[in-house]
Design a protein around this motif. Structure first.
Motif, PDB file in Angstrom:
ATOM      1  N   ARG A  87      55.139  14.417  37.661  1.00  0.00           N
ATOM      2  CA  ARG A  87      55.359  13.212  37.156  1.00  0.00           C
ATOM      3  C   ARG A  87      53.704  13.773  36.841  1.00  0.00           C
ATOM      4  NH1 ARG A  87      57.551   9.014  35.253  1.00  0.00           N
ATOM      5  NH2 ARG A  87      56.508   7.131  35.467  1.00  0.00           N
ATOM      6  N   VAL A  88      53.519  13.826  35.545  1.00  0.00           N
ATOM      7  CA  VAL A  88      52.473  13.842  34.301  1.00  0.00           C
ATOM      8  C   VAL A  88      52.446  13.299  33.289  1.00  0.00           C
ATOM      9  CG1 VAL A  88      50.845  15.254  32.981  1.00  0.00           C
ATOM     10  CG2 VAL A  88      52.483  16.293  34.182  1.00  0.00           C
ATOM     11  N   GLY A  89      51.260  11.604  34.306  1.00  0.00           N
ATOM     12  CA  GLY A  89      50.872  10.585  33.258  1.00  0.00           C
ATOM     13  C   GLY A  89      52.185   9.686  34.222  1.00  0.00           C
ATOM     14  N   ASP A  90      52.456   8.982  32.936  1.00  0.00           N
ATOM     15  CA  ASP A  90      53.927   7.911  32.674  1.00  0.00           C
ATOM     16  C   ASP A  90      55.131   8.472  32.690  1.00  0.00           C
ATOM     17  OD1 ASP A  90      53.490   8.436  30.418  1.00  0.00           O
ATOM     18  OD2 ASP A  90      53.277   6.817  29.330  1.00  0.00           O
ATOM     19  N   ARG A  91      55.328   9.897  32.437  1.00  0.00           N
ATOM     20  CA  ARG A  91      56.135  11.168  31.835  1.00  0.00           C
ATOM     21  C   ARG A  91      56.605  11.615  33.298  1.00  0.00           C
ATOM     22  NH1 ARG A  91      56.157  14.757  28.208  1.00  0.00           N
ATOM     23  NH2 ARG A  91      53.359  15.749  28.513  1.00  0.00           N
TER      24      ARG A  91
ATOM     25  N   PRO B  33      50.608  21.327  51.057  1.00  0.00           N
ATOM     26  CA  PRO B  33      50.728  20.913  49.940  1.00  0.00           C
ATOM     27  C   PRO B  33      50.119  21.242  48.366  1.00  0.00           C
ATOM     28  CG  PRO B  33      50.592  18.551  51.147  1.00  0.00           C
ATOM     29  CD  PRO B  33      49.721  20.528  51.855  1.00  0.00           C
ATOM     30  N   VAL B  34      50.390  21.749  47.107  1.00  0.00           N
ATOM     31  CA  VAL B  34      49.941  21.909  46.271  1.00  0.00           C
ATOM     32  C   VAL B  34      49.955  20.911  44.559  1.00  0.00           C
ATOM     33  CG1 VAL B  34      49.610  23.902  44.573  1.00  0.00           C
ATOM     34  CG2 VAL B  34      49.705  24.921  47.081  1.00  0.00           C
ATOM     35  N   LEU B  35      49.897  20.256  44.423  1.00  0.00           N
ATOM     36  CA  LEU B  35      49.599  19.369  42.879  1.00  0.00           C
ATOM     37  C   LEU B  35      50.198  18.402  43.996  1.00  0.00           C
ATOM     38  CD1 LEU B  35      51.523  22.184  40.799  1.00  0.00           C
ATOM     39  CD2 LEU B  35      49.256  21.190  40.814  1.00  0.00           C
ATOM     40  N   ALA B  36      49.708  18.125  44.590  1.00  0.00           N
ATOM     41  CA  ALA B  36      50.857  16.657  45.577  1.00  0.00           C
ATOM     42  C   ALA B  36      50.431  15.573  44.542  1.00  0.00           C
ATOM     43  CB  ALA B  36      49.891  16.657  46.552  1.00  0.00           C
ATOM     44  N   ASP B  37      49.669  15.538  42.731  1.00  0.00           N
ATOM     45  CA  ASP B  37      49.484  13.858  42.452  1.00  0.00           C
ATOM     46  C   ASP B  37      50.591  14.117  41.443  1.00  0.00           C
ATOM     47  OD1 ASP B  37      47.241  12.840  44.014  1.00  0.00           O
ATOM     48  OD2 ASP B  37      45.728  14.462  41.921  1.00  0.00           O
ATOM     49  N   TYR B  38      51.209  15.576  41.120  1.00  0.00           N
ATOM     50  CA  TYR B  38      51.944  15.059  40.643  1.00  0.00           C
ATOM     51  C   TYR B  38      53.246  15.307  40.974  1.00  0.00           C
ATOM     52  CZ  TYR B  38      48.778  16.486  37.681  1.00  0.00           C
ATOM     53  OH  TYR B  38      47.322  17.163  36.915  1.00  0.00           O
TER      54      TYR B  38
ATOM     55  N   GLY C 297      57.396  18.379  46.253  1.00  0.00           N
ATOM     56  CA  GLY C 297      56.528  18.987  45.710  1.00  0.00           C
ATOM     57  C   GLY C 297      56.257  20.558  45.545  1.00  0.00           C
ATOM     58  N   CYS C 298      54.684  20.998  45.576  1.00  0.00           N
ATOM     59  CA  CYS C 298      54.877  21.891  45.849  1.00  0.00           C
ATOM     60  C   CYS C 298      54.347  22.312  47.264  1.00  0.00           C
ATOM     61  CB  CYS C 298      54.024  22.596  44.551  1.00  0.00           C
ATOM     62  SG  CYS C 298      54.875  22.996  42.960  1.00  0.00           S
ATOM     63  N   PHE C 299      54.494  23.432  47.314  1.00  0.00           N
ATOM     64  CA  PHE C 299      53.735  23.868  48.853  1.00  0.00           C
ATOM     65  C   PHE C 299      53.171  25.863  48.648  1.00  0.00           C
ATOM     66  CE2 PHE C 299      56.573  20.583  49.365  1.00  0.00           C
ATOM     67  CZ  PHE C 299      55.833  19.852  50.381  1.00  0.00           C
TER      68      PHE C 299
ATOM     69  N   HIS D 137      46.390  21.629  37.633  1.00  0.00           N
ATOM     70  CA  HIS D 137      47.798  21.371  36.916  1.00  0.00           C
ATOM     71  C   HIS D 137      49.323  21.648  36.915  1.00  0.00           C
ATOM     72  CE1 HIS D 137      49.945  19.802  33.486  1.00  0.00           C
ATOM     73  NE2 HIS D 137      48.790  18.533  32.944  1.00  0.00           N
ATOM     74  N   PRO D 138      50.387  21.261  36.758  1.00  0.00           N
ATOM     75  CA  PRO D 138      51.489  21.941  36.599  1.00  0.00           C
ATOM     76  C   PRO D 138      51.814  23.071  35.512  1.00  0.00           C
ATOM     77  CG  PRO D 138      52.623  19.275  36.959  1.00  0.00           C
ATOM     78  CD  PRO D 138      50.812  20.007  36.635  1.00  0.00           C
ATOM     79  N   GLU D 139      51.353  22.984  34.003  1.00  0.00           N
ATOM     80  CA  GLU D 139      51.308  23.535  33.738  1.00  0.00           C
ATOM     81  C   GLU D 139      50.298  25.164  33.570  1.00  0.00           C
ATOM     82  OE1 GLU D 139      49.334  22.580  30.210  1.00  0.00           O
ATOM     83  OE2 GLU D 139      50.104  21.381  29.527  1.00  0.00           O
TER      84      GLU D 139
END
Length: 308
Positions: free
Chosen positions: A212-216, A263-268, A170-172, A186-188
């Motif tokens: 992990r973005v959506g289902d991919r 933590p950053v962008l934890a959902d991804y 993950g990102c930190f 968002h990662p972008e």
């Protein structure tokens, strides 16, 4: 005198087997807990006794002679049988004791295994731990390692294994950096942020950041003003406000707990290969190995079902 000569030759065979397996006198000496000069002298005496050259030495490398290649296989069988005898004798003792040789990569060794060793020795004071860290992939059977901690699934059929925990990436970033620049949603969005990236020492390639973005699963290589080749350096740069970086959760966890990283962008975040303990079949009944494996289960509380 015959017994003395036989013992000297056995010592030389053990040293030779280690050098042939590791590819260097220094690595062999480390695995045997003796000096490189002692290894070299032992092999020289063996060559003199046998009347053949076993190793061709240069200033940069070494290679086995044809006689050395033939003897290597025989020496390995002898060494494995000797270790099996030792393990049988050790298994008779119910209390863990002796030297426990553990191998791990630098990040796992520094951030997970080393901090867990004092409590392990408090429980088992008769066990002396020899922790060996490095990025080189260790053949634990040939190098006499009792337990190795690896990232990934078991590939060596000679080894037993136990899955310990998921390897989460993950990102930190530091609170100060996020307060000044804001957090990406968002990662972008990483394109507009300062980032710190990791370069593999083995290949020279930079880390492709998985999300992990959506289902991919997608991979990005954000532009980075700082690139390092050690996880400790990456964390240090992030704590100092260098930007956003990707790290294994077990490396960042102590800094998150102290409030030095967030933590950053934890959902991804993604889960990759599993952290796994592996050990030779010959160590199955070793009390110290069994005790350390039990200790690892407390170190990795989120472990998955064991595979051995």
């Amino acid at each position: 005198m015959k017994e003395l000569i036989a013992l000297e030759r056995l010592t030389g065979l053990i040293a030779f087997a280690r050098v042939a397996s590791t590819g260097s006198f220094t690595a062999a000496a480390r695995s045997l807990s003796i000096s490189p000069s002692a290894v070299s002298k032992s092999i020289q005496r063996l060559e003199q006794n046998l009347g053949v050259a076993l190793i061709t030495r240069t200033t940069r490398s070494l290679a086995l002679t044809p006689e050395g290649r033939d003897l290597h296989e025989r020496a390995l069988r002898l060494l494995r049988e000797a270790e099996e005898i030792e393990q049988v004798a050790m298994s008779v003792r119910s209390e863990p004791s002796g030297t426990l040789r553990i191998a791990a990569s630098l990040p796992i060794g520094i951030h997970v295994i080393a901090p867990a060793l004092p409590s392990f020795r408090q429980r088992h004071p008769k066990v002396a731990v020899d922790l060996r860290l490095g990025d080189r992939f260790v053949d634990i059977v040939e190098e006499g390692i009792d337990v190795a901690i690896r990232i990934g699934e078991l590939a060596d059929s000679r080894l037993l294994s136990r899955r310990l925990a998921a390897h989460r990436l993950g990102c930190f970033a530091s609170p100060a950096y996020l307060a000044a620049r804001g957090a990406p949603s968002h990662p972008e969005d990483l394109e507009t942020h300062d980032t710190v990236n990791f370069r593999y020492q083995s290949s020279g390639h930079v880390l492709r950041w998985p999300f992990r973005v959506g289902d991919r699963d997608v991979e990005l290589v954000p532009p980075s003003g700082i690139t390092v080749d050690a996880s400790e350096a990456l964390i240090a740069a992030l704590v100092a406000g260098g930007g956003i970086g990707m790290s294994a959760s077990f490396v960042a966890a102590p800094y998150v707990a102290r409030g030095e990283l967030v933590p950053v962008l934890a959902d991804y975040a993604v889960e990759r290969d599993t952290i796994t303990a592996v050990w030779p079949e010959s160590r199955r009944s070793n009390p110290a190995v069994r005790a350390f494996l039990a200790h690892l289960q407390a170190v990795f509380p989120n472990r998955k079902a064991a595979s051995a």
